[in-house]
Design an enzyme around this catalytic site. Structure first.
Site, PDB file in Angstrom:
ATOM      1  N   GLN A 206       0.866  -1.190   0.145  1.00 17.01           N
ATOM      2  CA  GLN A 206       0.231  -0.599   0.009  1.00 17.01           C
ATOM      3  C   GLN A 206       1.038   1.271   0.010  1.00 17.01           C
ATOM      4  OE1 GLN A 206      -3.432   0.282  -0.050  1.00 17.01           O
ATOM      5  NE2 GLN A 206      -3.820  -1.645  -0.787  1.00 17.01           N
ATOM      6  N   SER A 207       2.018   0.863  -0.548  1.00 17.91           N
ATOM      7  CA  SER A 207       2.878   2.513  -0.598  1.00 17.91           C
ATOM      8  C   SER A 207       2.593   3.185  -0.600  1.00 17.91           C
ATOM      9  CB  SER A 207       3.919   1.782  -1.140  1.00 17.91           C
ATOM     10  OG  SER A 207       5.245   3.657  -1.149  1.00 17.91           O
ATOM     11  N   ASN A 208       2.367   4.821  -0.518  1.00 18.48           N
ATOM     12  CA  ASN A 208       1.888   5.623  -1.057  1.00 18.48           C
ATOM     13  C   ASN A 208       3.376   6.733  -1.829  1.00 18.48           C
ATOM     14  OD1 ASN A 208      -0.191   6.125   0.676  1.00 18.48           O
ATOM     15  ND2 ASN A 208       0.933   5.928   2.475  1.00 18.48           N
TER      16      ASN A 208
ATOM     17  N   CYS B 264       4.867   4.577  -3.668  1.00 20.52           N
ATOM     18  CA  CYS B 264       4.905   4.209  -5.445  1.00 20.52           C
ATOM     19  C   CYS B 264       3.446   5.095  -5.846  1.00 20.52           C
ATOM     20  CB  CYS B 264       4.544   3.167  -4.617  1.00 20.52           C
ATOM     21  SG  CYS B 264       5.962   1.815  -4.769  1.00 20.52           S
TER      22      CYS B 264
END
Length: 341
Positions: A75-77, A79
């Site tokens: 859930q990388s912001n 990325c």
């Protein structure tokens, strides 16, 4: 400091707001609390990585890159925002996703995973937790070079000296805004994660002789690991800026008692704090970063770390899109202290 000598793309029109949290301040009966709304940065729904990417993407373009590679959790912001910047610049974007918690990666997940698909990420390669992410990104870069691409690697969180320039600039923005508003902050709080935001703010506040202490709330590591990580990026950032004076030993302060069981794993204090701020100030925090950090700040206030009447500022680093993936952890009936009255 002359930040204008570094190449920069502008993804946000103007400054992000400084907002005073009157109801929360009265509720806690302690310091006067303000928030810096970096959740309003460009590339909806915003987030701190946008500031870093202004310098990182400019560096990539100056070096002739036509593809970027980065890494993060499912859930990388970071990325998500890197993909948004790549789409804006007409570049390919490739992810290495580290499944830090087994079984958490799903192409059909909501939140940021949905946005990855919506914006059309060029490739995602999933690796197990603890993998050497630098080496994994280099593998993808080698494959792209064979196909004729010119890749540029952006470290996790955009946290290197180039990326940290975004928060050196933010420190100057805060000082300028506080002067115009006539408010002098006694302390600033920030999430301390991949380290670029914390390090950049620390260097910017110190180099401008602000005298404002900066406190980091850890969201993934104990102080034994986090403090050296932030110090390293801070030194590299100062060197890039041409600052010859050694950074003070006391520059980096972190609190590591609010991580819980680990990165991205919810805590009761985080969920309670997210509900509290939503109902009291109509501001959404994210479950991985700002929720834990704001919960830590509230706990420190209640312990007397900040005196009544002081003015403190919390940096909202965004990440709200991930909140929708964590819906199952929020049961409003569990939080009677909700600020509705």
């Amino acid at each position: 400091m002359n930040l204008a000598r570094f190449p920069r793309r502008r993804y946000t029109e103007g400054e992000t707001p400084l907002e005073r949290l009157d109801r929360l301040s009265a509720f806690l009966d302690g310091p006067e609390i303000w928030i810096k709304r970096d959740d309003f940065l460009g590339f909806f729904p915003g987030g701190n990585k946008t500031r870093k990417l202004e310098f990182l993407m400019a560096d990539a373009l100056e070096k002739g890159a036509d593809a970027v590679i980065t890494c993060g959790a499912p859930q990388s912001n970071h990325c998500r925002l890197t993909l948004a910047a790549a789409r804006k610049e007409g570049m390919e974007c490739h992810f290495i996703i580290e499944e830090r918690v087994p079984g958490t990666y799903s192409e059909r997940a909501s939140g940021n995973m949905f946005l990855f698909q919506l914006m059309g990420v060029d490739s995602i390669r999933v690796v197990s937790g603890g993998a050497d992410m630098t080496a994994e990104m280099e593998k993808t870069a080698a494959e792209l070079r064979v196909s004729g691409r010119k890749p540029y690697i952006i470290p996790g969180g955009g946290s290197n000296a180039v990326g940290a320039l975004g928060y050196v600039a933010c420190a100057e923005e805060i000082l300028s805004q506080s002067f115009r508003k006539g408010v002098s902050f006694d302390r600033i709080f920030t999430t301390s994660g991949s380290s670029g935001t914390h390090a950049g703010l620390a260097v910017g506040l110190w180099a401008n002789r602000s005298g404002i202490p900066l406190t980091g709330i850890n969201i993934s590591r104990p102080n034994s690991l986090q403090v050296p990580l932030v110090e390293k990026v801070a030194r590299e950032t100062a060197r890039l800026l041409g600052i010859e004076e050694p950074l003070p030993d006391s520059l980096i302060q972190c609190f590591d008692g609010y991580v819980g069981e680990g990165y991205s794993l919810p805590t009761p204090a985080m969920t309670k704090t997210v509900v509290l701020l939503a109902r009291m100030e109509s501001i959404l925090l994210d479950p991985v970063y700002t929720g834990k950090a704001f919960a830590g700040m509230i706990d420190l206030i209640r312990q007397g770390f900040c005196r009544k009447g002081e003015k403190i500022l919390f940096l909202h680093t965004g990440g709200v899109s991930a909140l929708f993936h964590y819906q199952k952890y929020f049961d409003p009936e569990l939080f009677p202290e909700d600020g509705r009255r």
